[in-house]
Each structure stands twice: as structure tokens, then as C-alpha cells.
Design a protein around this motif. Structure first.
Motif, PDB file in Angstrom:
ATOM      1  N   THR A  57       0.806  -1.201   0.000  1.00  0.00           N
ATOM      2  CA  THR A  57       0.000   0.000   0.000  1.00  0.00           C
ATOM      3  C   THR A  57       0.849   1.265   0.000  1.00  0.00           C
ATOM      4  N   GLU A  58       0.304   2.307  -0.556  1.00  0.00           N
ATOM      5  CA  GLU A  58       0.908   3.644  -0.501  1.00  0.00           C
ATOM      6  C   GLU A  58      -0.170   4.657  -0.846  1.00  0.00           C
ATOM      7  N   GLU A  59       0.130   5.926  -0.642  1.00  0.00           N
ATOM      8  CA  GLU A  59      -0.834   6.973  -1.012  1.00  0.00           C
ATOM      9  C   GLU A  59      -0.723   7.219  -2.514  1.00  0.00           C
ATOM     10  N   GLY A 117       5.344   2.571   1.111  1.00  0.00           N
ATOM     11  CA  GLY A 117       5.454   2.620  -0.345  1.00  0.00           C
ATOM     12  C   GLY A 117       6.403   1.553  -0.800  1.00  0.00           C
ATOM     13  N   GLY A 118       6.620   1.467  -2.094  1.00  0.00           N
ATOM     14  CA  GLY A 118       6.228   2.347  -3.182  1.00  0.00           C
ATOM     15  C   GLY A 118       6.969   3.692  -3.181  1.00  0.00           C
ATOM     16  N   ASN A 119       6.674   4.384  -4.247  1.00  0.00           N
ATOM     17  CA  ASN A 119       7.278   5.695  -4.461  1.00  0.00           C
ATOM     18  C   ASN A 119       6.982   6.658  -3.313  1.00  0.00           C
ATOM     19  N   PRO A 150       4.101  11.819  -4.103  1.00  0.00           N
ATOM     20  CA  PRO A 150       4.648  11.883  -5.462  1.00  0.00           C
ATOM     21  C   PRO A 150       3.570  11.710  -6.511  1.00  0.00           C
ATOM     22  N   TRP A 151       2.364  11.345  -6.068  1.00  0.00           N
ATOM     23  CA  TRP A 151       1.291  11.078  -7.015  1.00  0.00           C
ATOM     24  C   TRP A 151       0.399  12.301  -7.190  1.00  0.00           C
ATOM     25  N   THR A 152       1.010  13.475  -7.067  1.00  0.00           N
ATOM     26  CA  THR A 152       0.448  14.758  -7.523  1.00  0.00           C
ATOM     27  C   THR A 152      -0.569  15.421  -6.606  1.00  0.00           C
ATOM     28  N   ASN A 172      13.040   1.974  -1.811  1.00  0.00           N
ATOM     29  CA  ASN A 172      12.111   1.382  -2.780  1.00  0.00           C
ATOM     30  C   ASN A 172      12.702   1.510  -4.171  1.00  0.00           C
ATOM     31  N   GLU A 173      12.720   0.410  -4.882  1.00  0.00           N
ATOM     32  CA  GLU A 173      13.161   0.408  -6.285  1.00  0.00           C
ATOM     33  C   GLU A 173      14.430   1.226  -6.494  1.00  0.00           C
ATOM     34  N   ASP A 174      15.467   0.885  -5.753  1.00  0.00           N
ATOM     35  CA  ASP A 174      16.713   1.658  -5.888  1.00  0.00           C
ATOM     36  C   ASP A 174      17.483   1.331  -7.160  1.00  0.00           C
ATOM     37  N   ASP A 198      11.494  -8.196  -5.617  1.00  0.00           N
ATOM     38  CA  ASP A 198      11.241  -8.241  -7.068  1.00  0.00           C
ATOM     39  C   ASP A 198       9.890  -7.608  -7.393  1.00  0.00           C
ATOM     40  N   HIS A 199       9.857  -6.794  -8.451  1.00  0.00           N
ATOM     41  CA  HIS A 199       8.596  -6.163  -8.885  1.00  0.00           C
ATOM     42  C   HIS A 199       8.283  -6.571 -10.327  1.00  0.00           C
ATOM     43  N   PHE A 200       7.013  -6.850 -10.590  1.00  0.00           N
ATOM     44  CA  PHE A 200       6.598  -7.249 -11.934  1.00  0.00           C
ATOM     45  C   PHE A 200       5.270  -6.590 -12.288  1.00  0.00           C
ATOM     46  N   TYR A 201       5.256  -5.744 -13.285  1.00  0.00           N
ATOM     47  CA  TYR A 201       3.995  -5.248 -13.854  1.00  0.00           C
ATOM     48  C   TYR A 201       3.997  -5.712 -15.304  1.00  0.00           C
ATOM     49  N   VAL A 202       3.118  -6.620 -15.649  1.00  0.00           N
ATOM     50  CA  VAL A 202       3.313  -7.375 -16.894  1.00  0.00           C
ATOM     51  C   VAL A 202       2.028  -7.528 -17.708  1.00  0.00           C
ATOM     52  N   GLY A 212       7.410  -7.849  -3.889  1.00  0.00           N
ATOM     53  CA  GLY A 212       6.759  -6.744  -3.170  1.00  0.00           C
ATOM     54  C   GLY A 212       5.773  -5.943  -3.992  1.00  0.00           C
ATOM     55  N   GLU A 213       5.780  -6.112  -5.321  1.00  0.00           N
ATOM     56  CA  GLU A 213       4.777  -5.476  -6.183  1.00  0.00           C
ATOM     57  C   GLU A 213       4.634  -6.344  -7.411  1.00  0.00           C
ATOM     58  N   TRP A 214       3.429  -6.657  -7.756  1.00  0.00           N
ATOM     59  CA  TRP A 214       3.209  -7.361  -9.014  1.00  0.00           C
ATOM     60  C   TRP A 214       1.758  -7.198  -9.437  1.00  0.00           C
ATOM     61  N   ALA A 248       0.043  -5.056  -6.425  1.00  0.00           N
ATOM     62  CA  ALA A 248       0.061  -3.592  -6.299  1.00  0.00           C
ATOM     63  C   ALA A 248      -0.456  -2.953  -7.589  1.00  0.00           C
ATOM     64  N   PRO A 249      -0.982  -1.723  -7.482  1.00  0.00           N
ATOM     65  CA  PRO A 249      -1.404  -1.071  -6.252  1.00  0.00           C
ATOM     66  C   PRO A 249      -2.715  -1.662  -5.717  1.00  0.00           C
ATOM     67  N   LEU A 250      -2.983  -1.287  -4.464  1.00  0.00           N
ATOM     68  CA  LEU A 250      -4.113  -1.885  -3.758  1.00  0.00           C
ATOM     69  C   LEU A 250      -5.427  -1.150  -4.036  1.00  0.00           C
ATOM     70  N   GLN A 290      -4.230   7.788 -10.626  1.00  0.00           N
ATOM     71  CA  GLN A 290      -2.942   8.127 -11.256  1.00  0.00           C
ATOM     72  C   GLN A 290      -2.291   6.898 -11.876  1.00  0.00           C
ATOM     73  N   TRP A 291      -2.706   5.735 -11.443  1.00  0.00           N
ATOM     74  CA  TRP A 291      -2.095   4.474 -11.910  1.00  0.00           C
ATOM     75  C   TRP A 291      -3.236   3.527 -12.232  1.00  0.00           C
ATOM     76  N   SER A 292      -3.275   3.045 -13.457  1.00  0.00           N
ATOM     77  CA  SER A 292      -4.413   2.194 -13.800  1.00  0.00           C
ATOM     78  C   SER A 292      -4.146   0.728 -13.443  1.00  0.00           C
TER      79      SER A 292
HETATM   80  O1  AHR Z   1       2.678   0.563  -7.504  1.00  0.00           O
HETATM   81  C1  AHR Z   1       2.886   1.760  -8.153  1.00  0.00           C
HETATM   82  C2  AHR Z   1       4.359   2.135  -8.222  1.00  0.00           C
HETATM   83  O2  AHR Z   1       5.056   1.201  -8.989  1.00  0.00           O
HETATM   84  C3  AHR Z   1       5.087   2.111  -6.912  1.00  0.00           C
HETATM   85  O3  AHR Z   1       4.918   3.290  -6.204  1.00  0.00           O
HETATM   86  C4  AHR Z   1       6.496   1.921  -7.315  1.00  0.00           C
HETATM   87  O4  AHR Z   1       7.246   1.237  -6.337  1.00  0.00           O
HETATM   88  C5  AHR Z   1       6.399   1.151  -8.601  1.00  0.00           C
HETATM   89  O5  AHR Z   1       7.190   1.699  -9.571  1.00  0.00           O
END
Ligand code: AHR
Length: 727
Positions: free
Chosen positions: A61-63, A302-304, A333-335, A424-426, A476-480, A505-507, A546-548, A558-560
Motif C-alpha cells: 500500500t501507498e498513497e 510505499g512504493g514511491n 509523489p502522485w500529484t 524502494n526500487e533503488d 522483485d517487482h513485476f507489472y506485466v 513486493g509489487e506485481w 500492487a497497487p491496492l 494516477q495508476w491504472s
Molecule cells: O505501484 C505503483 C508504483 O510502482 C510504486 O509506487 C512503485 O514502487 C512502482 O514503480
């Protein structure tokens, strides 16, 4: 290098080796592992393999997308301390005209809720900083509102107040201020709301002050009065209750009076009932949805959101604790601006309420600015110290400095903390250049003081990063896309068994992306991928989608593609949510070897296609970018739950046809004939929404032909969980 691949069942290996040939032959229709042919799933009950960590399924989770403010966090008033600025709203999107595929209201209607016409609000034209506050005048009364910086309640967070000048008013002629919250104030029948605010008045203001929730067209749903105000700041709290009204979000919160003078307000707040009645607590319907998932951990903040766009706007935990009066908030960071009403202690209490372990990401000196202001070396020492203090605030006894402060904030009992993540995501923002040094400073400091805490690196396994210290886990993060999700169901089969353990931690299967939440096709990708994570639970310790959250109103996203959507009144889980719920509620604690033979395969044209732009007139489908196949047509994992003796099968059929599956259980004496489970299926393009929250939802199933060997039909495009009873 030992990999799971070398120990895996024949069919999966065969699939990998013969893939190119098989794909071509399948395309030509020359080979026969097609969907209608029965396959056999052999489960070795007598050869249990790796344990599934009890913490395996959790939440991230994050804002973002109005996750807390305008989401989970119960506060209904937007811009309650008058710090929001128009520039901060740039990412909120158009307030009108946008489509709202998952919401209850068409865009224009939702926009009308959000923004009473500017023409009625000359004060905002005069001072554009008056975000979300509106002047209310009736029957020829006259007045004005503005932000006032003189004589603040305090100079920590309540630096601004809202001044209401009532120039002309009287019986039946009022002047006031209204706030329409996050796309409307939710009105529910027979509900008690807690309103609170700081106020003071000019000499001569006689009162009373009316506090109300009103329909945008004048109907009063709930109201109360403060008889009089003094010239000194005082906090007022009152309960206001609705009657037997129809639920609506076409409403606003109004503070008004009919006597002349000036009134100032600060920290104006309105809370509905909250989950477990926590003061400053969370929205009930969303918490219930999370509780239904039985998550084991919460990765936050977070997350960012932990990094922030710059140092000033990092997640500075110390400014998120204590009285709300002392929380200035910051730019996410999400405006948009975060109130930090959901602060460190609230995150921990959220964990407590849902029996989750916290996995806390510590701010680690990097921001979302391409590495321009990354803090390293000696300059990082105070940041490392802040991290240690954060851990002490969470875990320390009341005899410690920060543990005592937590007790003062209302929570004397320390929280259990086993995992922290460094940043996060360094691997982004030039973090690769200096993460080794930063990670080492945190690692050494944490291990020296808290040797039992597991330190997670934010580097991915594929970065093969030399950390100087061995992290306990990599994140590990995966958006696929769907093809990637399907093929990556085998991602960790090839992972070095002696390698560093993994926290995914995010997928999400979310590409091509459009809309606040996903459709059934994405959920199939998710389910296939999850079977791979479960099968590799010797390597993967835990995972979270993610995201939740996403507020589905126009401008909320901001993120679909998010797991849970909502507007002011209602909420819903996406098909992906239901996959998570099914898997998390049926975990098992040890993996059983499961082999599919023959393994039906599909080429790229045959796997689920992602609808393009759901809800748009253009329509169409796409496979999205990713591997070209062939792909497994069926994904399966088996586990056993020691406490019940149940054997749990998770079966994902991504074919457009049903699949007949012979299930052979080896090494078990008895399987009861009756078995229960759930099945999720639906049109690939089908989505849920506030209006139709369970259009795609799992249905309970009972079978009566279970046994040591039995046949089960997997519906087309389906996810099935079966619990087989051994006793
Ligand atoms: O989940 C949305 C964003 O995706 C996160 O804030 C970030 O860690 C990743 O790039």
C-alpha cells in the motif's frame, strides 16, 4: 547452480524444451495437446516439498489514487487544514467530462458532485488557493471567505485558517462554507457522524453556528449547532445523525450562521463510523474487503511514497505521528497533497486490526528525481538514525524514548516487526550507483541493534547487484502483460536454490493498461503467475499485488489497474481481488509435487486477450507485448494444510474451452467424496464496478465424486480452488 527446473515434473520441462517446435506444430494444427483432450494431474501427497511461509500472502500500500485520503482513511473533509494548492492538483485530472468506467456515476454527474459551479463561488475566483471550499449564501445574505494566515492555531501544521465574513444575514438568510469532500460526502441512513473543528469568532458574533450535512440541492440530512463561539481558538466536537434517508453522495458539509461577524475555522473534520470504531480510523466497507482476503502482512508506506519527489516530501515518519494538529501533511509523489492522517501509528493499527505483520520500508536517501539529490555517506547518517528511531517507535518498550512516545500516542504495546526494507526500487533514479553504500549503512546499524530483523533490499534479483552485505531478501517487482504473466509462472523455477530469498513486493498483470481496475483476462494472468510463486515458495517468502486501491471518480486515478476500487459510497474488488482472496484463503502450508501430463499448450493467438480500453467505444483486444509462446494452457499447484489434513488444488485454465482433468493423488489412503471449493470465471472483458461489484466473483462449488482418482472439468477461462478432505 541448483534450480527447481532440475527437480520439476516432466511435462513442464518438456514444454520448455519443445516449445519452439511445439508452437509451430500447434499453429499448423499438427499436434494434438489441445484443450479438449483430457490431461492428468498427478499429485504426490506422500512427497511433501517446501514449506509455504505462513506470511506468504499480504498487501502492498501507498498513497496513490486517493488510497487513504479519499479512500481507506475515514476523513470526509478534503483540504481540512487549507494547505492544498491548485498546482498540487495538476494530476487530479479533469473534474468533468472524463469517463468513469468503474464508478456509479457518469463523468458529468460525478463532476457536478465534485465541483459546484464556479459562478456561485466568487471567493475562489479571488483566491484560487481556496481549494475544495465554497461560499454558501442564501436569500440575499452576503459574505465572503478567504484563507487567513494571521493568528494561527499553531505554527506546526495549522498555519492557515478559513475566515468567513458574514456581512449581511438574518432569519432565513445564512452565510457559510461548504466542503464537498472527496467527490461527495457519503450520506447513509441512521448514521452518526463526528464533526470537529477549531473555531473562533469576532467580538459581536452572536451565533449559533450550524453544522450540517446537506444535499447539494438543499436537503438537510443531519445537523447540529454550536450555540456560540468565543474570540479565542477552541476545539468543538459534535455528533450529527442522519434519519431514514436514501444513501447518496450528492451532498456536502456546511458550516453556516445567520448572524453578522467573522468566524475562523481550522482543522475541519468529519468522520463516519469507522472500522472497529477507531478514532481517526478507517472506512468500514474497504476494511471488510481486506479482512476477507486474510492478508498476513502490510508492506508500507510505499512504493514511491516512501521516496517522495524530494527530501521535503519523503515519507518523514516523525511528521505523521501524534495529534492531527501537529501533522502538516506533505505532497505525495502522485500529484496531490497527503494529510498524513494515515500516519505511522495508523498504518500499524491497520495491521493490528487485520492481524497483519508490518513490513516497513525505510526512507533511504533517494528521491524520484533521477538521482539528483540522493543522500550518501556522512550525510546519510542522520537518516539511518531516523530509521533506527522509527524501528524503536514501532517495537520499543515504553522505557525507550520512542516507545514511550508511541505509548503517549495511545499504544503502549509494542508491535512485532520482523522485516524492514531499505528504500524502494533503488535500481531506478541512479540508485545503482550508490545503493551498496546506503544499504550497508542501514544493514549494519539495524543488525547491530536488532539482529533478528530481516533486512530487505529494494534491488531485484535480476539486477544481480553486489550489495557488500548479503540482504535477507530481495524485492522483485513485476507489472506485466498476460503473455508475460503466463510465461513467468515459471520464472522462479530456474532460480538458484542457494540464491537470496525473494519478496515479490509489487506485481500485477496490468498491461496494456487502462481504467482503474482490471478485467477477468488479467485475473487469469494473475492466477497462473501465483501458482508459480506458490510452487517456488522455498525461494519466494511472500508476495503482494500492487497497487491496492483506486478512487474511481474522474481524476482519482494516477495508476491504472488496481485491486480494489471505490467512490464515496461504495467499493468493489476487481476479478484480481477475488483471485487473491481465493488463493490467500486456501494456502496450505507445504507444497505437494504436482505434474500435468500431457500438458496442453496454447500459441499466442489462443491465450486470453486483454481488452483494449475497457468501456471505450473503440474496443478491440490485444495480447500486449511479451513472449510469443507456446504457453501452458493449464496451471496447477497443490498444497496440504496440516491442521485440517486438506489437500488444496489451485487450477487455472486459460483456454477458451473447458478442460477435462483426471486428478490422481498418490500416497494417500482416503479422500472423501465430497469436496468444496470456489470457481471464478467470466468474460475476458468483464469487470466489476461500484454499481456491479460482483459481476465477476467466485462461486462456491461442491463436488461429490472426489477420491484418490477422479475427473473434474475446468470451465473455460477459469480459476478453481478445491479442498480435498483426507479426514
Ligand atoms: O505501484 C505503483 C508504483 O510502482 C510504486 O509506487 C512503485 O514502487 C512502482 O514503480
Amino acid at each position: 547452480m541448483p534450480t527447481r527446473d532440475s527437480r520439476i515434473r516432466g511435462s513442464y520441462r518438456l514444454c520448455g524444451l519443445l516449445a519452439p517446435i511445439g508452437g509451430a506444430m500447434l499453429a499448423l494444427g499438427l499436434i494434438g495437446f489441445v484443450s479438449s483432450d483430457p490431461a492428468t494431474l498427478t499429485v504426490r501427497v506422500d512427497q511433501p516439498e517446501q514449506k509455504i511461509d505462513p506470511i506468504f500472502y499480504g498487501l502492498m500500500t501507498e498513497e496513490i489514487n486517493y488510497s487513504y485520503d479519499g479512500g481507506l482513511y475515514g476523513e470526509l473533509i478534503r483540504n481540512r487544514i487549507f494547505q492544498d494548492r491548485p498546482i498540487a492538483q495538476a494530476g487530479r485530472g479533469a473534474r468533468g467530462g472524463a469517463t468513469n468506467p468503474a464508478g456509479t456515476l457518469p463523468g458529468a454527474q460525478a463532476a457536478a458532485q465534485t465541483a459546484p459551479p464556479q459562478a456561485t463561488n466568487p471567493a475562489v475566483e479571488k483566491n484560487p488557493n481556496l481549494i475544495d471550499w465554497w461560499l454558501v449564501v442564501s436569500n440575499g445574505a452576503a459574505g465572503d471567505i478567504d484563507i487567513d494566515t494571521k493568528d494561527p492555531v499553531n505554527t506546526i501544521a495549522l498555519k492557515n485558517s478559513l475566515r468567513l465574513d458574514i456581512r449581511s444575514a438574518g432569519a432565513g438568510r445564512r452565510v457559510g462554507v461548504a466542503n464537498d469532500g472527496y467527490w461527495g460526502i457519503p450520506v447513509r441512513p441512521s448514521t452518526t457522524y463526528t464533526a470537529s473543528f477549531y473555531a473562533k469568532a469576532s467580538q459581536g458574533f452572536r451565533g449559533p453556528l450550524t453544522v450540517a450535512i446537506e444535499g447539494n440541492h438543499g436537503k438537510v440530512y443531519a445537523s447540529g449547532q454550536v450555540r456560540t463561539l468565543t474570540p479565542a481558538w477552541e476545539k468543538y466536537t459534535l455528533k450529527i445523525k442522519t434519519g431514514q434517508v436514501q444513501a447518496t453522495a450528492d451532498a456536502r458539509f456546511v458550516l453556516s450562521a445567520s448572524s453578522q461577524g467573522s468566524v475562523w475555522f481550522s482543522l475541519v473534520s468529519l468522520f463516519p463510523p469507522t472500522y472497529k470504531n477507531r478514532p481517526n480510523g478507517n472506512r468500514i466497507d474497504i476494511m471488510e474487503k481486506l479482512a476477507d482476503m486474510k492478508p498476513s502482512f502490510l508492506r508500507f508506506p510505499g512504493g514511491n511514497y516512501v521516496e517522495g519527489r524530494d527530501f521535503e516530501n519523503r515519507f518523514n515518519w516523525k511528521t505523521t505521528i501524534g495529534p492531527l494538529e501537529e501533522r502538516p501533511g506533505h505532497m505525495s509523489p502522485w500529484t496531490y497533497r497527503s494529510t498524513d492522517g494515515m500516519g505511522l501509528l495508523e498504518f500499524l493499527e491497520w495491521c493490528e486490526d487485520l492481524n497483519m505483520e508490518p513490513i516497513v520500508a525505510l526512507y533511504a536517501g533517494m528521491h524520484l528525481d533521477q538521482g539528483r539529490t540522493t543522500i550518501t555517506g556522512d550525510a546519510l547518517k542522520p537518516i539511518v538514525q531516523e530509521g533506527l528511531e522509527e524501528i524503536e517507535y514501532i517495537t520499543g518498550a515504553t522505557s525507550t524514548r520512542w516507545g514511550a512516545l508511541r505509548a503517549k500516542h495511545g499504544h503502549p504495546a509494542p508491535f512485532r516487526l520482523r522485516y524492514v526494507e531499505i528504500g524502494n526500487e533503488d535500481w531506478l533514479n541512479n540508485g545503482l550507483q550508490n545503493y551498496g553504500g546506503r544499504f550497508t549503512m542501514f544493514y549494519d546499524a539495524i543488525k547491530a541493534k536488532y539482529p533478528d530483523i530481516q533486512v530487505i533490499s529494494s534491488m531485484r534479483s535480476r539486477d544481480k547487484y553486489d550489495h557488500m552485505r548479503n540482504p535477507d531478501l530481495l524485492d522483485d517487482h513485476f507489472y506485466v502483460s498476460i503473455p508475460t504473466a503466463l510465461s513467468q509462472a515459471h520464472y522462479y523455477d530456474k532460480y538458484d536454490r542457494a540464491g537470496t530469498k525473494i519478496f515479490v513486493g509489487e506485481w500485477a498483470t496490468n498491461t496494456p493498461r487502462s481504467g482503474p481496475t482490471g478485467h477477468m483476462a488479467f485475473a487469469l494472468g494473475d492466477a497462473a503467475w501465483l501458482t508459480g510463486l506458490e510452487r517456488n515458495s522455498d525461494i519466494v517468502g511472500m508476495n503482494c499485488y500492487a497497487p491496492l486501491f483506486c478512487n474511481v471518480n474522474p481524476g482519482g486515478m494516477q495508476w491504472s489497474i488496481n485491486l480494489i476500487g471505490y467512490d464515496a459510497l461504495g467499493s468493489f474488488g476487481s476479478p484480481a481481488y477475488f483471485v487473491q482472496r481465493m488463493f490467500s484463503n486456501n494456502r496450505g502450508d507445504v507444497v505437494l509435487p504436482a505434474r500435468l501430463d500431457p500438458l496442453p499448450t496454447l500459441n499466442a493467438d489462443q491465450i486470453p486477450q486483454a481488452p483494449v480500453s475497457p468501456g471505450s467505444a473503440a474496443g478491440g483486444t490485444t495480447i500486449g507485448s511479451g513472449p510469443t509462446g507456446p504457453f501452458d494452457a493449464v496451471y496447477a499447484t497443490a498444497s496440504r494444510e496440516t491442521a485440517t489434513g486438506d489437500i488444496i488444488l489451485k487450477l487455472v485454465n486459460v483456454q477458451a474451452t473447458q478442460q477435462s482433468l483426471k486428478i490422481d493423488l498418490q500416497g494417500v489412503q482416503t479422500i472423501k467424496k465430497e469436496a468444496k471449493g470456489e470457481v471464478l470465471t467470466g468474460d475476458l472483458a468483464a469487470m466489476n464496478s461500484v454499481a456491479e461489484p460482483t459481476k465477476v466473483a467466485p462461486k462456491p462449488i461442491t463436488i461429490t465424486n472426489a477420491g484418490i482418482s477422479f475427473t473434474h472439468e475446468l470451465p473455460a477461462h477459469s480459476v478453481t480452488v478445491l479442498r480435498l478432505k483426507t479426514r
